[in-house]
Design a protein around this motif. Structure first.
Motif, PDB file in Angstrom:
ATOM      1  N   ASP A  31      45.564  36.424 106.667  1.00  0.00           N
ATOM      2  CA  ASP A  31      44.634  37.403 107.244  1.00  0.00           C
ATOM      3  C   ASP A  31      45.075  37.880 108.621  1.00  0.00           C
ATOM      4  OD1 ASP A  31      43.301  36.858 104.933  1.00  0.00           O
ATOM      5  OD2 ASP A  31      41.582  35.862 105.865  1.00  0.00           O
ATOM      6  N   SER A  32      45.830  37.068 109.339  1.00  0.00           N
ATOM      7  CA  SER A  32      46.347  37.494 110.644  1.00  0.00           C
ATOM      8  C   SER A  32      47.544  38.424 110.499  1.00  0.00           C
ATOM      9  CB  SER A  32      46.756  36.273 111.479  1.00  0.00           C
ATOM     10  OG  SER A  32      47.824  35.583 110.855  1.00  0.00           O
ATOM     11  N   GLY A  33      48.109  38.497 109.279  1.00  0.00           N
ATOM     12  CA  GLY A  33      49.263  39.357 109.042  1.00  0.00           C
ATOM     13  C   GLY A  33      50.603  38.671 109.232  1.00  0.00           C
ATOM     14  N   VAL A  34      50.600  37.364 109.568  1.00  0.00           N
ATOM     15  CA  VAL A  34      51.847  36.663 109.857  1.00  0.00           C
ATOM     16  C   VAL A  34      52.744  36.582 108.625  1.00  0.00           C
ATOM     17  CG1 VAL A  34      52.851  34.430 110.501  1.00  0.00           C
ATOM     18  CG2 VAL A  34      50.926  35.362 111.789  1.00  0.00           C
ATOM     19  N   ILE A  35      52.148  36.299 107.453  1.00  0.00           N
ATOM     20  CA  ILE A  35      52.955  36.201 106.234  1.00  0.00           C
ATOM     21  C   ILE A  35      53.625  37.533 105.933  1.00  0.00           C
ATOM     22  CG2 ILE A  35      52.891  35.797 103.745  1.00  0.00           C
ATOM     23  CD1 ILE A  35      52.634  33.268 105.387  1.00  0.00           C
ATOM     24  N   GLU A  36      52.880  38.621 106.051  1.00  0.00           N
ATOM     25  CA  GLU A  36      53.473  39.941 105.799  1.00  0.00           C
ATOM     26  C   GLU A  36      54.530  40.287 106.842  1.00  0.00           C
ATOM     27  OE1 GLU A  36      52.106  44.620 105.202  1.00  0.00           O
ATOM     28  OE2 GLU A  36      50.610  43.011 105.144  1.00  0.00           O
ATOM     29  N   LEU A  37      54.314  39.851 108.084  1.00  0.00           N
ATOM     30  CA  LEU A  37      55.287  40.120 109.136  1.00  0.00           C
ATOM     31  C   LEU A  37      56.603  39.393 108.869  1.00  0.00           C
ATOM     32  CD1 LEU A  37      55.590  41.386 112.101  1.00  0.00           C
ATOM     33  CD2 LEU A  37      55.136  39.050 112.892  1.00  0.00           C
ATOM     34  N   LEU A  38      56.514  38.128 108.482  1.00  0.00           N
ATOM     35  CA  LEU A  38      57.714  37.311 108.278  1.00  0.00           C
ATOM     36  C   LEU A  38      58.366  37.544 106.920  1.00  0.00           C
ATOM     37  CD1 LEU A  38      56.521  33.890 109.763  1.00  0.00           C
ATOM     38  CD2 LEU A  38      57.884  35.662 110.887  1.00  0.00           C
ATOM     39  N   PHE A  39      57.557  37.935 105.927  1.00  0.00           N
ATOM     40  CA  PHE A  39      58.074  38.105 104.565  1.00  0.00           C
ATOM     41  C   PHE A  39      57.586  39.432 103.984  1.00  0.00           C
ATOM     42  CE2 PHE A  39      57.078  33.591 105.378  1.00  0.00           C
ATOM     43  CZ  PHE A  39      58.368  33.058 105.365  1.00  0.00           C
ATOM     44  N   PRO A  40      58.066  40.557 104.505  1.00  0.00           N
ATOM     45  CA  PRO A  40      57.603  41.864 104.005  1.00  0.00           C
ATOM     46  C   PRO A  40      57.903  42.045 102.528  1.00  0.00           C
ATOM     47  CG  PRO A  40      59.535  42.101 105.416  1.00  0.00           C
ATOM     48  CD  PRO A  40      59.086  40.689 105.560  1.00  0.00           C
ATOM     49  N   ASN A  41      56.986  42.716 101.843  1.00  0.00           N
ATOM     50  CA  ASN A  41      57.071  42.843 100.392  1.00  0.00           C
ATOM     51  C   ASN A  41      58.333  43.557  99.931  1.00  0.00           C
ATOM     52  OD1 ASN A  41      56.313  44.898  97.943  1.00  0.00           O
ATOM     53  ND2 ASN A  41      55.482  42.849  97.586  1.00  0.00           N
ATOM     54  N   ASP A  42      58.769  44.580 100.641  1.00  0.00           N
ATOM     55  CA  ASP A  42      59.910  45.361 100.169  1.00  0.00           C
ATOM     56  C   ASP A  42      61.223  44.586 100.221  1.00  0.00           C
ATOM     57  OD1 ASP A  42      59.865  45.438 102.990  1.00  0.00           O
ATOM     58  OD2 ASP A  42      61.133  47.227 103.010  1.00  0.00           O
ATOM     59  N   ILE A  43      61.232  43.458 100.947  1.00  0.00           N
ATOM     60  CA  ILE A  43      62.433  42.624 101.017  1.00  0.00           C
ATOM     61  C   ILE A  43      62.292  41.357 100.193  1.00  0.00           C
ATOM     62  CG2 ILE A  43      63.850  41.209 102.571  1.00  0.00           C
ATOM     63  CD1 ILE A  43      63.457  43.301 104.721  1.00  0.00           C
ATOM     64  N   PHE A  44      61.117  40.717 100.241  1.00  0.00           N
ATOM     65  CA  PHE A  44      60.929  39.426  99.581  1.00  0.00           C
ATOM     66  C   PHE A  44      60.156  39.530  98.272  1.00  0.00           C
ATOM     67  CE2 PHE A  44      61.725  38.508 104.015  1.00  0.00           C
ATOM     68  CZ  PHE A  44      62.574  37.421 103.971  1.00  0.00           C
ATOM     69  N   HIS A  45      59.651  40.724  97.950  1.00  0.00           N
ATOM     70  CA  HIS A  45      58.944  40.970  96.684  1.00  0.00           C
ATOM     71  C   HIS A  45      57.759  40.017  96.489  1.00  0.00           C
ATOM     72  CE1 HIS A  45      62.452  43.441  95.941  1.00  0.00           C
ATOM     73  NE2 HIS A  45      63.239  42.377  96.056  1.00  0.00           N
ATOM     74  N   LEU A  46      57.096  39.704  97.592  1.00  0.00           N
ATOM     75  CA  LEU A  46      55.937  38.819  97.568  1.00  0.00           C
ATOM     76  C   LEU A  46      54.674  39.661  97.667  1.00  0.00           C
ATOM     77  CD1 LEU A  46      55.007  35.777  97.720  1.00  0.00           C
ATOM     78  CD2 LEU A  46      54.959  36.089 100.212  1.00  0.00           C
ATOM     79  N   GLU A  47      53.818  39.577  96.653  1.00  0.00           N
ATOM     80  CA  GLU A  47      52.542  40.293  96.681  1.00  0.00           C
ATOM     81  C   GLU A  47      51.548  39.453  97.475  1.00  0.00           C
ATOM     82  OE1 GLU A  47      51.162  41.674  92.896  1.00  0.00           O
ATOM     83  OE2 GLU A  47      53.216  41.822  92.108  1.00  0.00           O
ATOM     84  N   HIS A  48      51.267  39.880  98.691  1.00  0.00           N
ATOM     85  CA  HIS A  48      50.560  39.033  99.646  1.00  0.00           C
ATOM     86  C   HIS A  48      49.130  38.712  99.218  1.00  0.00           C
ATOM     87  CE1 HIS A  48      53.784  41.062 102.037  1.00  0.00           C
ATOM     88  NE2 HIS A  48      54.011  39.809 102.329  1.00  0.00           N
ATOM     89  N   ASP A  49      48.375  39.692  98.771  1.00  0.00           N
ATOM     90  CA  ASP A  49      46.980  39.428  98.381  1.00  0.00           C
ATOM     91  C   ASP A  49      46.918  38.469  97.202  1.00  0.00           C
ATOM     92  OD1 ASP A  49      46.104  41.101 100.363  1.00  0.00           O
ATOM     93  OD2 ASP A  49      45.834  42.845  99.057  1.00  0.00           O
ATOM     94  N   LYS A  50      47.808  38.670  96.236  1.00  0.00           N
ATOM     95  CA  LYS A  50      47.837  37.797  95.069  1.00  0.00           C
ATOM     96  C   LYS A  50      48.245  36.378  95.469  1.00  0.00           C
ATOM     97  CE  LYS A  50      49.997  37.294  90.510  1.00  0.00           C
ATOM     98  NZ  LYS A  50      50.979  37.881  89.547  1.00  0.00           N
ATOM     99  N   ALA A  51      49.250  36.273  96.333  1.00  0.00           N
ATOM    100  CA  ALA A  51      49.714  34.958  96.773  1.00  0.00           C
ATOM    101  C   ALA A  51      48.614  34.229  97.547  1.00  0.00           C
ATOM    102  CB  ALA A  51      50.958  35.103  97.636  1.00  0.00           C
ATOM    103  N   ARG A  52      47.867  34.954  98.374  1.00  0.00           N
ATOM    104  CA  ARG A  52      46.779  34.346  99.145  1.00  0.00           C
ATOM    105  C   ARG A  52      45.750  33.728  98.215  1.00  0.00           C
ATOM    106  NH1 ARG A  52      41.585  35.565 100.649  1.00  0.00           N
ATOM    107  NH2 ARG A  52      40.954  35.152 102.812  1.00  0.00           N
TER     108      ARG A  52
END
Length: 434
Positions: A402-423
């Motif tokens: 929720d603070s955005g740290v995961i998206e900052l460190l692991f942006p989706n376009d590079i790591f292909h991590l869907e942040h909301d789903k992973a949360r």
């Protein structure tokens, strides 16, 4: 202010900002369509223009170049790269106030690099453990600790986009680690942690206990099956544990308790004492969107205590104050919040915190130290461990996402991590473990 906002202090790491790490590097084409579009985008925000000029100036000064094209020579000239690296280590040593020769400074910078790697490892090992394959670091970046080498990689088209992003990320995390180390040396936090332990052993815990002595007991608790809220808890000595068969919704939790003595009464307390590790401090700076550890990290020393009743908690507070006096120091309690008595709402302002959380929290200033105390009853501690929306593992997941740290460190376009789903999956993952 969000760590992902346009005014974030970590703009240089944002993949949706002006400093995006692109798939291809085309810094030679000054008047290409891509360059003109980038300049047009940069001009839209005066703050970003200022940040760009500052970052470019710092980069050129650190590498001792006059323009980006001169970085190409550093890529192929190992002798020149070595020379610039030695110069850079001296610059870093002076910036962070490091004393010693070149090798000693290198060793300290290596520690900063290891802290940067540990930040990623700590997330991969817990908060995103099931997604470890998504966020695993590139081997070539993980083994490089030289900041000059990492900066050059950022401009080297032979490296993949992910590797170039990770080189930039590692540089930023190393800088935060250096700031934290400088702050710790200025505040002498290591000495204060040792002094705090000496204070507890010398004045707080029962004098007839040897250092580190504890008594194990079990908490036999009953919980709601829908959210695992604790309704009832009893303390069970180890010799009676064989007679208990936990039913659905019941748990047996081992805790190891010290004790303190007031008058003739010995009161048991489970204690967890910690000095916040470097990687955790770096993550806190990221969550707080702050580069100054003197502002963001106010809980370097901490103690969590769990007692049987609220009356024991009040006795413990009084005992702490009296113990500080015996150690020739006044103890002042600051920033007190208490939701233990009537389960009133916690009202915490931290991202990801739940208003269902019950605890007593305060800072104690004594002996030149400021120590964070978090106090629980057995019941509220079990909720802190297991209850849905309250459990600390859930809180860690929420505050990181929720603070955005995961998206900052692991942006989706590079790591292909869907942040909301992973949360959501990680919250379910920790609930299943309960």
């Amino acid at each position: 202010m969000s760590v992902l906002s346009s005014n974030s202090v970590f703009t240089s790491l944002l993949q949706n900002g002006p400093f995006t790490v692109t798939k291809e590097i085309k810094h030679n084409g000054h008047f290409s369509a891509q360059t003109r579009q980038w300049v047009k985008c940069l001009q839209q925000d005066p703050n970003n223009r200022t940040k760009y000029r500052a970052l470019r100036g710092q980069l050129f000064e650190f590498l001792a170049v006059n323009n980006i094209e001169e970085i190409d020579e550093l890529m192929v000239n190992s002798a020149l790269r070595q020379q610039r690296s030695e110069r850079a280590f001296h610059l870093l040593g002076n910036m962070f106030g490091l004393e010693g020769n070149l090798n000693e400074i290198k060793d300290r910078v290596d520690e900063y690099a290891r802290t940067a790697d540990e930040v990623i490892h700590s997330i991969k090992g817990k908060i995103l453990a099931p997604f470890a394959s998504y966020i695993e670091s590139t081997n070539e970046i993980e083994v490089i600790n030289n900041p000059v080498e990492l900066l050059i990689i950022m401009f080297n088209g032979k490296y993949h986009q992910k590797a170039r992003f990770e080189a930039r990320r590692k540089i930023i995390l190393m800088t935060l680690a250096g700031s934290i180390d400088q702050r710790e040396r200025e505040t002498e936090i290591k000495n204060k942690f040792s002094e705090f332990l000496s204070f507890l052993n010398g004045y707080v815990w029962s004098p007839n206990l040897t250092i580190g002595e504890y008594a194990p007991v079990f908490l036999h608790s009953k919980h709601n099956l829908d959210d695992y809220y604790c309704n009832e808890v009893n303390v069970v000595p180890p010799h009676k544990i064989k007679s208990i068969e936990p039913a659905p919704g019941e748990k047996l939790t081992l805790i190891k308790r010290r004790s303190f003595t007031v008058g003739k009464k010995k009161i048991p307390i489970y204690v967890s004492i910690r000095k916040k590790p470097q990687a955790a401090k770096v993550l806190k700076l990221l969550r707080k969107n702050e580069k100054n550890p003197g502002i963001a990290v106010d809980d370097e020393l901490g103690l969590m205590g769990v007692l049987d009743s609220f009356s024991d908690i009040k006795t413990f507070q009084q005992h702490l104050t009296h113990s500080a006096s015996k150690a020739n120091s006044l103890m002042v309690l600051e920033d007190i919040s208490d939701t233990l008595i009537d389960d009133s709402q916690y009202g915490g302002t931290a991202t990801g915190s739940s208003d269902k959380t019950s605890m007593m929290k305060f800072f104690a200033r004594l002996g030149g130290m400021r120590v964070e105390f978090i106090i629980h009853t057995n019941k509220t501690w079990l909720n802190y461990m297991f209850q849905h929306d309250v459990a600390h593992n859930e809180y860690e997941v929420k505050r990181m996402f929720d603070s955005g740290v995961i998206e900052l460190l692991f942006p989706n376009d590079i790591f292909h991590l869907e942040h909301d789903k992973a949360r959501d999956e990680m919250i379910k993952f920790f609930r299943k473990q309960v």
